[in-house]
Design an enzyme around this catalytic site. Structure first.
Site, PDB file in Angstrom:
ATOM      1  N   ASP A 144      51.521  23.572  51.910  1.00 17.49           N
ATOM      2  CA  ASP A 144      50.873  23.907  50.507  1.00 17.49           C
ATOM      3  C   ASP A 144      50.208  22.722  50.062  1.00 17.49           C
ATOM      4  O   ASP A 144      50.108  22.627  48.893  1.00 17.49           O
ATOM      5  CB  ASP A 144      52.402  24.084  49.627  1.00 17.49           C
ATOM      6  CG  ASP A 144      52.012  24.941  48.711  1.00 17.49           C
ATOM      7  OD1 ASP A 144      50.857  25.547  48.519  1.00 17.49           O
ATOM      8  OD2 ASP A 144      52.362  24.781  47.474  1.00 17.49           O
ATOM      9  N   CYS A 205      53.277  47.027  45.346  1.00 18.41           N
ATOM     10  CA  CYS A 205      53.036  45.605  44.755  1.00 18.41           C
ATOM     11  C   CYS A 205      51.965  45.808  43.480  1.00 18.41           C
ATOM     12  O   CYS A 205      52.399  44.918  42.578  1.00 18.41           O
ATOM     13  CB  CYS A 205      52.607  44.523  45.865  1.00 18.41           C
ATOM     14  SG  CYS A 205      51.349  45.236  46.822  1.00 18.41           S
ATOM     15  N   CYS A 225      48.264  35.855  36.782  1.00 16.42           N
ATOM     16  CA  CYS A 225      49.188  35.850  37.436  1.00 16.42           C
ATOM     17  C   CYS A 225      50.500  34.861  36.867  1.00 16.42           C
ATOM     18  O   CYS A 225      49.881  33.816  36.546  1.00 16.42           O
ATOM     19  CB  CYS A 225      49.335  35.321  38.842  1.00 16.42           C
ATOM     20  SG  CYS A 225      50.609  34.944  39.803  1.00 16.42           S
TER      21      CYS A 225
HETATM   22  C1  B12 Z   1      46.414  28.411  45.297  1.00 17.24           C
HETATM   23  C2  B12 Z   1      47.848  29.279  45.621  1.00 17.24           C
HETATM   24  C3  B12 Z   1      48.568  30.034  44.942  1.00 17.24           C
HETATM   25  C4  B12 Z   1      47.806  30.633  43.560  1.00 17.24           C
HETATM   26  C5  B12 Z   1      46.716  31.589  43.901  1.00 17.24           C
HETATM   27  C6  B12 Z   1      47.586  32.605  44.931  1.00 17.24           C
HETATM   28  C7  B12 Z   1      46.462  33.435  45.827  1.00 17.24           C
HETATM   29  N1  B12 Z   1      47.046  34.743  46.133  1.00 17.24           N
HETATM   30  O1  B12 Z   1      45.615  33.108  46.118  1.00 17.24           O
HETATM   31  C8  B12 Z   1      49.056  31.020  42.687  1.00 17.24           C
HETATM   32  C9  B12 Z   1      49.353  29.912  41.801  1.00 17.24           C
HETATM   33  C10 B12 Z   1      48.913  32.236  41.686  1.00 17.24           C
HETATM   34  C11 B12 Z   1      50.017  31.167  43.777  1.00 17.24           C
HETATM   35  C12 B12 Z   1      51.229  32.225  43.751  1.00 17.24           C
HETATM   36  C13 B12 Z   1      51.961  32.243  44.615  1.00 17.24           C
HETATM   37  N2  B12 Z   1      52.118  31.518  45.782  1.00 17.24           N
HETATM   38 CO1  B12 Z   1      50.830  30.246  46.577  1.00 17.24          CO
HETATM   39  N3  B12 Z   1      49.546  29.085  47.265  1.00 17.24           N
HETATM   40  C14 B12 Z   1      48.484  28.631  46.767  1.00 17.24           C
HETATM   41  C15 B12 Z   1      47.874  27.840  48.138  1.00 17.24           C
HETATM   42  C16 B12 Z   1      47.914  26.596  47.818  1.00 17.24           C
HETATM   43  C17 B12 Z   1      46.108  28.325  48.433  1.00 17.24           C
HETATM   44  C18 B12 Z   1      45.931  29.682  48.664  1.00 17.24           C
HETATM   45  C19 B12 Z   1      44.425  30.086  48.312  1.00 17.24           C
HETATM   46  O2  B12 Z   1      43.748  29.293  48.960  1.00 17.24           O
HETATM   47  N4  B12 Z   1      44.038  31.194  47.482  1.00 17.24           N
HETATM   48  C20 B12 Z   1      42.660  31.686  47.575  1.00 17.24           C
HETATM   49  C21 B12 Z   1      42.769  32.981  48.557  1.00 17.24           C
HETATM   50  C22 B12 Z   1      41.403  33.504  48.293  1.00 17.24           C
HETATM   51  O3  B12 Z   1      43.089  32.457  49.920  1.00 17.24           O
HETATM   52  P1  B12 Z   1      44.314  32.810  50.591  1.00 17.24           P
HETATM   53  O4  B12 Z   1      45.560  33.252  49.711  1.00 17.24           O
HETATM   54  O5  B12 Z   1      44.732  31.772  51.511  1.00 17.24           O
HETATM   55  O6  B12 Z   1      43.664  34.199  51.217  1.00 17.24           O
HETATM   56  C23 B12 Z   1      42.992  34.320  52.321  1.00 17.24           C
HETATM   57  C24 B12 Z   1      43.556  35.152  53.250  1.00 17.24           C
HETATM   58  O7  B12 Z   1      44.421  36.201  52.597  1.00 17.24           O
HETATM   59  C25 B12 Z   1      42.154  35.809  53.900  1.00 17.24           C
HETATM   60  N5  B12 Z   1      42.059  37.117  53.797  1.00 17.24           N
HETATM   61  C26 B12 Z   1      41.704  38.085  52.753  1.00 17.24           C
HETATM   62  N6  B12 Z   1      41.770  39.428  53.105  1.00 17.24           N
HETATM   63  C27 B12 Z   1      42.373  39.322  54.133  1.00 17.24           C
HETATM   64  C28 B12 Z   1      42.553  40.601  55.111  1.00 17.24           C
HETATM   65  C29 B12 Z   1      43.166  40.201  56.310  1.00 17.24           C
HETATM   66  C30 B12 Z   1      43.496  41.329  57.049  1.00 17.24           C
HETATM   67  C31 B12 Z   1      43.456  39.008  56.847  1.00 17.24           C
HETATM   68  C32 B12 Z   1      44.216  38.563  58.124  1.00 17.24           C
HETATM   69  C33 B12 Z   1      43.213  37.915  56.101  1.00 17.24           C
HETATM   70  C34 B12 Z   1      42.662  37.989  54.791  1.00 17.24           C
HETATM   71  O8  B12 Z   1      41.218  35.570  53.080  1.00 17.24           O
HETATM   72  C35 B12 Z   1      41.452  34.725  52.044  1.00 17.24           C
HETATM   73  C36 B12 Z   1      40.518  33.395  51.985  1.00 17.24           C
HETATM   74  O9  B12 Z   1      40.543  32.805  53.265  1.00 17.24           O
HETATM   75  C37 B12 Z   1      48.616  28.395  49.250  1.00 17.24           C
HETATM   76  C38 B12 Z   1      48.746  27.360  50.487  1.00 17.24           C
HETATM   77  C39 B12 Z   1      47.472  27.041  51.108  1.00 17.24           C
HETATM   78  N7  B12 Z   1      47.220  25.906  51.412  1.00 17.24           N
HETATM   79  O10 B12 Z   1      46.855  27.926  51.669  1.00 17.24           O
HETATM   80  C40 B12 Z   1      49.817  28.763  48.566  1.00 17.24           C
HETATM   81  C41 B12 Z   1      50.679  29.841  49.190  1.00 17.24           C
HETATM   82  C42 B12 Z   1      49.759  30.941  49.637  1.00 17.24           C
HETATM   83  N8  B12 Z   1      51.703  30.298  48.159  1.00 17.24           N
HETATM   84  C43 B12 Z   1      52.744  30.689  48.720  1.00 17.24           C
HETATM   85  C44 B12 Z   1      53.681  31.135  47.725  1.00 17.24           C
HETATM   86  C45 B12 Z   1      55.141  31.352  48.173  1.00 17.24           C
HETATM   87  C46 B12 Z   1      53.478  31.863  46.335  1.00 17.24           C
HETATM   88  C47 B12 Z   1      54.234  32.496  45.369  1.00 17.24           C
HETATM   89  C48 B12 Z   1      54.968  33.733  46.156  1.00 17.24           C
HETATM   90  C49 B12 Z   1      55.284  31.757  44.441  1.00 17.24           C
HETATM   91  C50 B12 Z   1      56.028  32.465  43.637  1.00 17.24           C
HETATM   92  N9  B12 Z   1      57.005  33.284  43.861  1.00 17.24           N
HETATM   93  O11 B12 Z   1      55.662  32.339  42.364  1.00 17.24           O
HETATM   94  C51 B12 Z   1      53.214  33.392  44.550  1.00 17.24           C
HETATM   95  C52 B12 Z   1      52.629  34.467  45.162  1.00 17.24           C
HETATM   96  C53 B12 Z   1      51.513  35.228  44.374  1.00 17.24           C
HETATM   97  C54 B12 Z   1      50.565  36.161  45.388  1.00 17.24           C
HETATM   98  N10 B12 Z   1      50.822  37.439  45.248  1.00 17.24           N
HETATM   99  O12 B12 Z   1      49.714  35.666  46.046  1.00 17.24           O
HETATM  100  C55 B12 Z   1      52.775  30.510  50.005  1.00 17.24           C
HETATM  101  C56 B12 Z   1      52.524  31.695  50.750  1.00 17.24           C
HETATM  102  C57 B12 Z   1      53.572  31.968  51.960  1.00 17.24           C
HETATM  103  C58 B12 Z   1      53.198  33.480  52.500  1.00 17.24           C
HETATM  104  N11 B12 Z   1      54.188  33.800  53.392  1.00 17.24           N
HETATM  105  O13 B12 Z   1      52.292  34.130  52.083  1.00 17.24           O
HETATM  106  C59 B12 Z   1      51.541  29.663  50.343  1.00 17.24           C
HETATM  107  C60 B12 Z   1      51.086  29.684  51.775  1.00 17.24           C
HETATM  108  C61 B12 Z   1      52.456  27.999  50.213  1.00 17.24           C
HETATM  109  C62 B12 Z   1      53.095  27.846  51.397  1.00 17.24           C
HETATM  110  N12 B12 Z   1      52.872  26.960  52.203  1.00 17.24           N
HETATM  111  O14 B12 Z   1      54.208  28.496  51.722  1.00 17.24           O
HETATM  112  N13 B12 Z   1      49.798  30.468  44.889  1.00 17.24           N
HETATM  113  S1  SF4 Z   2      52.558  38.213  38.377  1.00 16.22           S
HETATM  114 FE1  SF4 Z   2      51.614  37.248  40.017  1.00 16.22          FE
HETATM  115  S2  SF4 Z   2      53.440  36.842  41.373  1.00 16.22           S
HETATM  116 FE2  SF4 Z   2      54.065  38.316  39.584  1.00 16.22          FE
HETATM  117  S3  SF4 Z   2      53.828  40.399  40.521  1.00 16.22           S
HETATM  118 FE3  SF4 Z   2      51.841  39.880  39.644  1.00 16.22          FE
HETATM  119  S4  SF4 Z   2      50.683  38.855  41.166  1.00 16.22           S
HETATM  120 FE4  SF4 Z   2      52.626  39.047  41.983  1.00 16.22          FE
HETATM  121  S1  SF4 Z   3      52.267  44.084  50.520  1.00 14.67           S
HETATM  122 FE1  SF4 Z   3      52.473  45.733  48.908  1.00 14.67          FE
HETATM  123  S2  SF4 Z   3      51.182  47.426  49.856  1.00 14.67           S
HETATM  124 FE2  SF4 Z   3      51.695  46.264  51.430  1.00 14.67          FE
HETATM  125  S3  SF4 Z   3      53.722  47.055  52.094  1.00 14.67           S
HETATM  126 FE3  SF4 Z   3      54.104  45.358  50.708  1.00 14.67          FE
HETATM  127  S4  SF4 Z   3      54.355  46.478  48.669  1.00 14.67           S
HETATM  128 FE4  SF4 Z   3      53.369  47.941  50.163  1.00 14.67          FE
END
Ligand code: B12
Ligand code: SF4
Ligand code: SF4
Length: 329
Positions: A144, A205, A225
């Site tokens: 992270d 979700c 969020c």
């Molecule tokens: C910034 C960040 C946040 C931000 C933005 C979240 C977001 N969804 O982007 C905020 C503060 C909102 C956040 C919230 C949370 N986070 Co956060 N966050 C990060 C961080 C530092 C960067 C993520 C990022 O770059 N986001 C920008 C988006 C565009 O990129 P991405 O999420 O990596 O998505 C990529 C892939 O999904 C891919 N992609 C897109 N479409 C598709 C489709 C397919 C088929 C595939 C394969 C890939 C793919 O493309 C995207 C761009 O490369 C990461 C750690 C890291 N270094 O990666 C942790 C991380 C994602 N977070 C984590 C967690 C635990 C959370 C929370 C659950 C915490 C909580 N309970 O409050 C929430 C969940 C919210 C959610 N539903 O995402 C974990 C997730 C673990 C997991 N099993 O997924 C991470 C990986 C940290 C860790 N080391 O464990 N987070």
């Molecule tokens: S507020 Fe963020 S963490 Fe909560 S359900 Fe919505 S997307 Fe997920």
């Molecule tokens: S990530 Fe969302 S759409 Fe996918 S199985 Fe879980 S609740 Fe359903």
């Protein structure tokens, strides 16, 4: 002759890969896979997401974008990423549960000591193990932090798919997992990516998110969020932001709680370093609001509450208390 040498190299790499994975499990990681470091297949999604402003004040995501799109540039000598999952689930919470008398809700990932510290130590031990198995190997550990596209690498390492809620979902464990990464120049054999998308027609979700933060499946506007607002957002809340956080004091679990893969497959962790600490799982909101910096540091200095710090947690506590007194809409 050349073919024989190549066969030997592959056999050796395969033996070393098995040994690294065995050591990772012994160290307490629940799942481990090896990812290649080729260019991010979802770079265009990241560009679009950033351009739309969905990162809010997380300006570091803009600065890190080039490396996220090209993970090989993070550590130029690295050949692969060893990607780990660690289950932090503590049990299903009753969806109708009222937050305790003492306060608001806290996301499960924060119920124990700060995972950055716990997992950084564990990943360093894994890097040492890699050096023992592959003498001279150089590694760098990330959890992270840093410009590592962690979910992308986990999917590529075969550990699960990225769901409509953007979480990496392991079909055996669900999504309540931390991702940890070791980049290494060791010659290890990559796993096959997890190609299937097992969300199917489900959209639980997207519908359950209390703030309608998903603008489309897999696209989250972080500015709406609760996790972003209560942890990453700096400065005071506007009136709208205050209302959005509802009774969540820190983080939010709704889009994971409703996911059928968690409902069916998430099992409580038995990780000795992730035991629940009551002062973070069910904190006293009124005391947080009144807390002094020195007392906050003593109590929460080694917990995830340190990220927003005393000012951020006071802001969150004030919002939760204001929302508690607000008449239901
Ligand atoms: C910034 C960040 C946040 C931000 C933005 C979240 C977001 N969804 O982007 C905020 C503060 C909102 C956040 C919230 C949370 N986070 Co956060 N966050 C990060 C961080 C530092 C960067 C993520 C990022 O770059 N986001 C920008 C988006 C565009 O990129 P991405 O999420 O990596 O998505 C990529 C892939 O999904 C891919 N992609 C897109 N479409 C598709 C489709 C397919 C088929 C595939 C394969 C890939 C793919 O493309 C995207 C761009 O490369 C990461 C750690 C890291 N270094 O990666 C942790 C991380 C994602 N977070 C984590 C967690 C635990 C959370 C929370 C659950 C915490 C909580 N309970 O409050 C929430 C969940 C919210 C959610 N539903 O995402 C974990 C997730 C673990 C997991 N099993 O997924 C991470 C990986 C940290 C860790 N080391 O464990 N987070
Ligand atoms: S507020 Fe963020 S963490 Fe909560 S359900 Fe919505 S997307 Fe997920
Ligand atoms: S990530 Fe969302 S759409 Fe996918 S199985 Fe879980 S609740 Fe359903």
């Amino acid at each position: 002759m050349k073919k024989g040498v190549e066969q030997l190299r592959r056999a050796e790499a395969s033996r070393r890969t098995d040994a690294v994975k065995r050591r990772a499990r012994k160290l307490g990681f629940d799942a481990v896979g090896i990812a290649t470091l080729e260019a991010n297949a979802h770079a265009a999604e990241l560009d679009r997401w950033l351009a739309a402003g969905y990162a809010g004040t997380m300006t570091y995501l803009h600065r890190q974008a080039e490396k996220r799109k090209h993970p090989a540039r993070i550590m130029p000598e690295a050949r692969v990423a060893v990607v780990t999952l660690t289950n932090y689930f503590h049990g299903h919470t009753d969806p109708g549960r009222e937050p305790g008398e003492r306060g608001g809700r806290v996301a499960q990932y924060a119920w124990s000591a700060d995972y950055h510290r716990v997992l950084s130590r564990r990943l360093e031990r894994l890097a040492t193990a890699i050096r023992e198995i592959v003498p001279g190997a150089k590694s760098r550990c990330y959890v992270d932090a840093g410009p590592v596209p962690e979910r992308e690498l986990a999917q590529r390492a075969g550990l699960g798919w990225v769901g409509k809620n953007m979480m990496l979902i392991d079909p055996d464990r669900g999504s309540f997992t931390f991702i940890g990464v070791v980049l290494t120049d060791a010659d290890l054999v990559p796993d096959l990516p997890f190609e299937a998308d097992r969300c199917g027609t489900c959209r639980a979700c997207l519908d359950a998110c209390p703030t309608s933060a998903f603008v489309a499946p897999g696209v989250l506007d972080a500015q709406r969020c609760i996790s972003y607002l209560t942890i990453e957002h700096t400065g005071p809340f506007t009136g709208d932001e205050e209302r959005l956080v509802g009774d969540w004091l820190f983080g939010c679990d709704v889009c994971q709680d409703v996911c059928p893969w968690n409902v069916k497959f998430a099992r409580p962790t038995r990780d000795g370093e992730l035991h629940v600490r009551n002062e973070v799982a069910d904190p006293d909101v009124t005391a947080l609001l009144a807390g002094e910096p020195a007392a906050f540091e003593r109590r929460f200095g080694d917990t995830p509450f340190e990220r927003p710090g005393v000012a951020g947690m006071r802001r969150n506590a004030a919002a939760v208390l204001a929302n508690r007194d607000r008449p239901a809409p």
